[in-house]
Design a protein around this motif. Structure first.
Motif, mmCIF file in Angstrom:
data_model
loop_
_atom_site.group_PDB
_atom_site.id
_atom_site.type_symbol
_atom_site.label_atom_id
_atom_site.label_comp_id
_atom_site.label_asym_id
_atom_site.label_seq_id
_atom_site.Cartn_x
_atom_site.Cartn_y
_atom_site.Cartn_z
ATOM 1 N N ASN A 105 0.851 -1.163 -0.081
ATOM 2 C CA ASN A 105 -0.060 0.116 -0.002
ATOM 3 C C ASN A 105 0.970 1.401 -0.201
ATOM 4 O O ASN A 105 0.183 2.256 0.140
ATOM 5 N N VAL A 106 2.242 1.080 -0.028
ATOM 6 C CA VAL A 106 2.986 2.333 -0.203
ATOM 7 C C VAL A 106 3.562 2.422 -1.551
ATOM 8 O O VAL A 106 4.036 1.420 -2.138
ATOM 9 N N ASP A 107 3.447 3.597 -1.902
ATOM 10 C CA ASP A 107 4.143 3.974 -3.469
ATOM 11 C C ASP A 107 5.135 5.123 -3.338
ATOM 12 O O ASP A 107 5.022 5.609 -2.253
ATOM 13 N N GLU A 108 5.577 5.395 -4.430
ATOM 14 C CA GLU A 108 6.525 6.506 -4.486
ATOM 15 C C GLU A 108 6.244 7.713 -4.100
ATOM 16 O O GLU A 108 6.796 8.156 -3.379
ATOM 17 N N ALA A 109 5.091 8.209 -4.703
ATOM 18 C CA ALA A 109 4.508 9.439 -4.337
ATOM 19 C C ALA A 109 4.284 9.506 -2.719
ATOM 20 O O ALA A 109 4.603 10.674 -2.066
ATOM 21 N N TYR A 110 3.796 8.381 -2.089
ATOM 22 C CA TYR A 110 3.646 8.480 -0.651
ATOM 23 C C TYR A 110 4.879 8.818 0.172
ATOM 24 O O TYR A 110 4.924 9.449 0.893
ATOM 25 N N VAL A 111 5.865 7.880 -0.123
ATOM 26 C CA VAL A 111 7.240 8.102 0.384
ATOM 27 C C VAL A 111 7.874 9.280 0.234
ATOM 28 O O VAL A 111 8.099 10.071 1.183
ATOM 29 N N LYS A 112 7.650 9.920 -0.656
ATOM 30 C CA LYS A 112 8.296 11.429 -1.066
ATOM 31 C C LYS A 112 7.554 12.511 -0.568
ATOM 32 O O LYS A 112 8.061 13.297 -0.174
ATOM 33 N N ALA A 113 6.309 12.005 -0.075
ATOM 34 C CA ALA A 113 5.321 13.138 0.666
ATOM 35 C C ALA A 113 5.531 12.983 2.219
ATOM 36 O O ALA A 113 4.980 13.932 2.908
ATOM 37 N N ILE A 114 6.320 12.082 2.654
ATOM 38 C CA ILE A 114 6.149 12.039 4.046
ATOM 39 C C ILE A 114 7.150 13.415 4.684
ATOM 40 O O ILE A 114 8.197 13.731 4.104
ATOM 41 N N THR A 115 6.640 14.080 5.462
ATOM 42 C CA THR A 115 7.138 15.334 6.085
ATOM 43 C C THR A 115 8.443 15.087 6.934
ATOM 44 O O THR A 115 8.382 14.206 7.811
ATOM 45 N N PRO A 116 9.498 15.852 6.640
ATOM 46 C CA PRO A 116 10.655 15.687 7.610
ATOM 47 C C PRO A 116 10.679 16.676 8.837
ATOM 48 O O PRO A 116 11.498 16.565 9.487
ATOM 49 N N ARG A 117 9.354 17.231 9.123
ATOM 50 C CA ARG A 117 9.046 17.962 10.175
ATOM 51 C C ARG A 117 8.816 17.212 11.381
ATOM 52 O O ARG A 117 7.505 16.724 11.653
ATOM 53 N N ILE A 118 9.717 16.781 12.029
ATOM 54 C CA ILE A 118 9.531 15.653 12.957
ATOM 55 C C ILE A 118 8.806 16.166 14.349
ATOM 56 O O ILE A 118 8.009 15.420 15.090
ATOM 57 N N SER A 119 9.105 17.536 14.778
ATOM 58 C CA SER A 119 8.498 17.757 15.944
ATOM 59 C C SER A 119 8.407 19.402 16.133
ATOM 60 O O SER A 119 9.506 19.879 15.497
ATOM 61 N N GLU A 120 7.123 20.019 16.381
ATOM 62 C CA GLU A 120 6.940 21.187 16.679
ATOM 63 C C GLU A 120 6.818 21.864 17.812
ATOM 64 O O GLU A 120 6.437 22.805 18.372
#
Length: 998
Positions: free
Chosen positions: A196-211
């Protein structure tokens, strides 16, 4: 081994997760995987969380696999472990090991991540990325439905340092870091492993770990320093901010009084932290200023309640001088502080809660508007991360709105219930040792602690399963194979089995004794007609002198074995102390009668009203063996300097048979603290004319030898406990006592009473002495038996045969006053020595054929055990694996080995920091992190360890340490010379659990 943790690469983490989930349906051992499918979430920090809870900054948020396991269990708010400028090796050297013990309330002596800060950062990023992938792949919920909250300490200079500042910046945006690239590259290169994981999904994962950030400060940090830290993180860094507060804000007197009133009076601390820490009068204006600042900046602000509570190491709990308390003893303090602050701020101050939160209280906390809630202690107990699923199930109510304030009225109501809630009341007596008196084996360590804790090793799991199925006759058949007195033990047994029950780590023991009586009452009429004596044994004729529990049991087993056996009893009925002394309100005569019928069904003969004092007379009558089972009926004494005392046996006999003959007066004092003293006090309350019964003991209730339940029953009956009094003498209706106080604790925590020099007078028309009864030494010496310096017969430890051939001594008369089940154990030994018989028939039936059934119960707590229809047995004889559950780092792993009935335990060295938690909960007197067969990831770690274990080498060789010897083996070769069970275990890891390897 060393305590150095070796973080896994992202590839290793993901391979482990995907393979384990495919093969077993679990994620790092978490079997109760929670899915959030309704789309509901609570807004927080411009983010959202699908559940209002998660792990606190501590052992469950240090490594990536810990965070992932918590996510699988349903957590959606993660307070990652605190980072500070001191890190890695420097910090690790400051932390004594073991550093955690969570047997009841929890203590620890560690505070920050033991990794270097860049390593900690990498762990959090790997966990973040992995949870995003798992959310999508396994449908666990909204990939954006969880939040990582940073925790930093402990001073402004450290937080402003280049190392911590870099950490803060990269946690906000990890996109340019090596670890982010590592995660991204692996995911993109392994898309074929996902459904269920594709390239578009992976690339869209946010690198903002904590606010967001929680500020953790050491005890003694000045208020202006705390505010400077907060100002820096809010104004300069722009983080949503929580300030972690200490329970010391409540003041020493409040904390001491609260813990004392709930039974935690043994926890020792002084007032220095309370004087040095932030004061409430300083905290309030500071918090108001910070609230206003965050509102101005458009950021969220709140307090984190609370830090752990510093106390003294008083009984060697941990190898340090001071330790930090959490768990259920911290809950009343933290909740009280929440109430105090909520009143001060009219509910407008946001509270992030962590202080004894668990299944029993989390829903009520959240309903008050107190969230997010983070936990550690409950997850350190049996069930571990699997406890989270039951917690998650409480939040299916769609109440997922934004924080609207704390409902002060609801919080007040929660506080009002606090002191009546049994979950926060410490038992009067210290918890008995739950450890078995043996070491954990390398292989096949699963065991039923209840069975091993029983002096006759009853097949408890077997009969519990049968009772649960309503098969009472079969259950009673199992019970009576080892236990001749199911009715007596089902009613008044001291149930040492329950002390060892692994359910104690959840809420309280399985009610094993109750289930035994249920089987006895339900199966008696069907089983009794089927019982019969064994095939006659020629040449043996046994006389048993004494018809108490020991004598009855010996006659039962000998009759079953086919031996001609006769009991000679000086009184008019069998039962001994149980029949003639123990009050009828504790055990009815019918229960004793039923056990007599079971004995008689085995062919035993009974001669009543006959006192036999000579073994030789019986030998002259043709008996080949004589068993003395005469009990300990001789009077003990309190050693009063003056005045009269009534012996407890004499009193209880009269109270049972002729209470009208007793003229005790209005005030009765019982001297003693054992179960017999409780019986006497409760019996005295029932004698006409008695208005007040006082129980005098030189220590406190905590140190009385009586069982917890007997103390509770005496209190329920209105017995007055006069603690810390040492009797001197009685005269003119007054018992004079020296007042004592508890001195300093010894190494075990036991505090010796010390005379204060003060005198206390207690009204006493009658004084009953309930102290150590004695054996009849004269009986033994008259029969030529050797006795020891305490007047007890000298016997062979295995057979209980005395110094005279074919003369045996059992029961209280042999070992001193003991329990009924100990009497049965002695009778079994003597009877077996005379004529061997089987006791192992039902051992195999202890194991549940369905391995999954016991596992399904793991992590599930019962809220009201007394009203629960479920037996609650965890099936430890089928599956233990507790060490795998309680390890925060997942360093203990259960693996299937071909040819083995149960899973075996592998300890993974590189994932362990020697916190010691598995040692607390292992039923053996052992430390799994030291004593289980260990998998090493490197030669360095292998060489730095003394653990027995193995290291995979280049080629097909495996280096093994066993019995202190190191050798290399071709383990695929069955003739390589390695112990076969261990060889198969290693091969199973290589073949089916290769993801365990580095």
């Amino acid at each position: 081994m060393s305590d150095i943790m070796r973080p896994m690469s992202f590839a290793h983490l993901m391979n482990w997760i995907l393979t384990e989930h495919h093969d077993q349906g679990t994620i790092f051992g978490v079997s109760k995987i929670v899915e959030h499918k309704d789309g509901q979430a609570r807004p927080i920090f411009q983010e959202k969380i699908e559940s209002p809870f998660g792990p606190a900054a501590g052992p469950h948020t240090q490594l990536a696999q810990n965070l992932i396991a918590a996510y699988a269990g349903g957590s959606r708010f993660f307070e990652v472990k605190t980072v500070q400028i001191m890190d890695g090796d420097e910090l690790s050297k400051c932390v004594a090991k073991p550093c955690i013990t969570a047997e009841d309330e929890c203590y620890n002596c560690e505070w920050s991540t033991e990794l270097y800060v860049p390593q900690a950062f990498a762990e959090y990023v790997k966990a973040w990325f992995a949870c995003k992938l798992l959310a999508k792949e396994y449908g666990l919920g909204d990939p954006d439905g969880f939040v990582f909250n940073m925790s930093v300490g402990y001073d402004l200079a450290g937080i402003q340092s280049e190392k911590i500042d870099k950490y803060l910046n990269e946690m906000r945006d990890a996109s340019n870091t090596e670890v982010w690239k590592e995660c991204m590259d692996w995911a993109l290169n392994n898309l074929d492993r996902f459904q269920n994981v594709d390239e578009a999904y992976v690339k869209a994962i946010t690198p903002r770990i904590s606010e967001s950030v929680t500020i953790s400060t050491l005890h003694g940090c000045p208020p202006d320093e705390i505010e400077r830290i907060a100002n820096h993180l809010i104004q300069n860094k722009g983080f949503n901010t929580f300030i972690k507060c200490n329970p010391t804000l409540l003041g020493y007197e409040f904390a001491r009084k609260t813990l004392d009133s709930l039974g935690f009076d043994y926890i020792q601390f002084d007032d220095h932290h309370f004087l040095e820490d932030l004061q409430f009068c300083d905290a309030v204006p500071m918090l108001r200023r910070l609230m206003a600042l965050c509102a101005e900046k458009g950021l969220e602000f709140g307090v984190k309640l609370t830090n752990t509570f510093p106390v003294d190491v008083a009984a060697g709990e941990l190898p340090s001088e001071e330790m930090y308390m959490s768990g259920r003893s911290l809950y009343p303090l933290t909740l009280s502080l929440a109430g105090k602050l909520s009143h001060e701020f009219d509910g407008k101050l946001r509270i992030s809660y962590s202080g004894g939160a668990d299944y029993h209280n989390i829903k009520a906390l959240v309903d008050c508007g107190i969230w997010p809630v983070t936990m550690a202690t409950t997850m350190l107990k049996s069930g571990g991360y699997n406890r989270l699923a039951q917690i998650a199930a409480q939040f299916d109510d769609k109440e997922n709105g934004a924080f609207q304030g704390v409902d002060v009225a609801k919080l007040d109501a929660l506080l009002a219930q606090l002191f009546a809630d049994c979950h926060y009341q410490k038992p009067m007596k210290p918890l008995p040792s739950r450890k078995l008196d043996k070491k954990v084996p390398l292989i096949d360590c699963f065991t039923a602690p209840c069975r091993n804790g029983c002096p006759i090793e009853q097949d408890i799991p077997a009969y519990l399963m049968l009772v649960n199925a309503g098969k009472y006759e079969e259950a009673l058949e199992v019970i009576t194979h080892r236990n001749a007195l199911p009715f007596i033990t089902g009613t008044i047994c001291s149930h040492r089995c329950q002390d060892k029950c692994m359910r104690n780590a959840y809420e309280e023991s399985v009610y094993i004794r109750t289930q035994k009586l249920k089987a006895a009452e339900g199966g008696f009429s069907a089983l009794l007609p089927k019982l019969k004596a064994g095939a006659p044994v020629s040449g043996k004729k046994v006389a048993v002198i004494g018809g108490g529990p020991a004598g009855m049991s010996a006659a039962y087993f000998l009759g079953r074995a086919g031996v001609d056996v006769t009991i000679f009893e000086r009184k008019d009925s069998l039962g001994g102390i149980v029949r003639h002394v123990i009050p009828a309100f504790r055990i009815p005569a019918s229960a004793i009668d039923n056990d007599v019928k079971l004995m008689e069904a085995m062919g035993a003969k009974v001669v009543l009203n006959t006192e036999v004092k000579s073994a030789q007379e019986l030998f002259d009558q043709g008996y080949t063996h004589v068993i003395f089972a005469t009990g300990a009926w001789n009077k003990g004494s309190a050693g009063l300097e003056y005045g009269e005392e009534m012996n407890v046996i004499e009193f209880l006999e009269k109270a049972k048979k002729a209470p009208e003959s007793l003229q005790l007066g209005e005030n009765v004092v019982v001297i003693g603290g054992g179960n017999t003293a409780m019986d006497a006090a409760r019996a005295a309350k029932r004698i006409p004319g008695v208005k007040k019964v006082s129980l005098v003991y030189r220590r406190t209730k905590r140190y009385m030898p009586a069982d917890q339940e007997e103390l509770e029953l005496a209190l329920e009956d209105g017995v007055e406990f006069r603690e810390l009094l040492a009797p001197v003498g009685v005269k003119d209706g007054v018992l004079t006592c020296h007042e004592m106080e508890l001195g300093a604790p010894d190494a075990t925590g036991r505090r010796t009473p010390v005379d204060t020099g003060r005198v206390v007078e207690v009204p006493a028309c009658t004084v009953i002495t309930a102290v150590g009864e004695k054996v009849d030494t004269a009986l033994y010496t008259a029969n030529g038996l050797a006795v020891d310096n305490r007047g007890k017969a000298v016997v062979n430890a295995e057979t209980l045969e005395s110094s005279i051939k074919n003369v045996f001594v059992i029961g209280d008369g042999q070992k001193g006053p003991g329990t009924v089940v100990e009497a049965i154990a002695g009778a079994t030994k003597a009877a077996k020595a005379i004529q061997a018989f089987d006791t192992e028939k039902y051992v195999e039936k202890n194991v549940n054929a369905d391995y999954q059934a016991p596992l399904a119960k793991r992590g599930i707590l019962c809220n009201d055990c007394k009203s629960c229809d479920e037996i609650r047995c965890l099936g430890c004889a089928t599956v233990c694996e507790t060490c795998t559950e309680v390890c925060p780092n997942r360093a203990n792993v259960a693996v299937w080995v071909p040819g083995k009935r149960m899973r075996q335990i592998i300890h993974v060295d590189g994932m362990c920091n020697e916190c010691g938690n598995c040692a607390t909960f292992c039923p053996y007197d052992s430390r799994p992190y030291k004593d289980k067969f260990t998998l090493f990831w490197s030669e360095e770690d292998f060489n730095n360890s003394e653990n027995e274990g193995f290291l995979r080498l280049e080629g097909d060789l495996t280096r093994v340490r066993l019995g202190g010897q190191v050798k290399e083996y071709h383990v695929e070769d069955a003739s390589c010379g390695l112990y076969e069970d261990l060889r198969k275990l290693i091969c199973a890891v290589y073949a089916n659990y290769s993801y365990l390897l580095k």
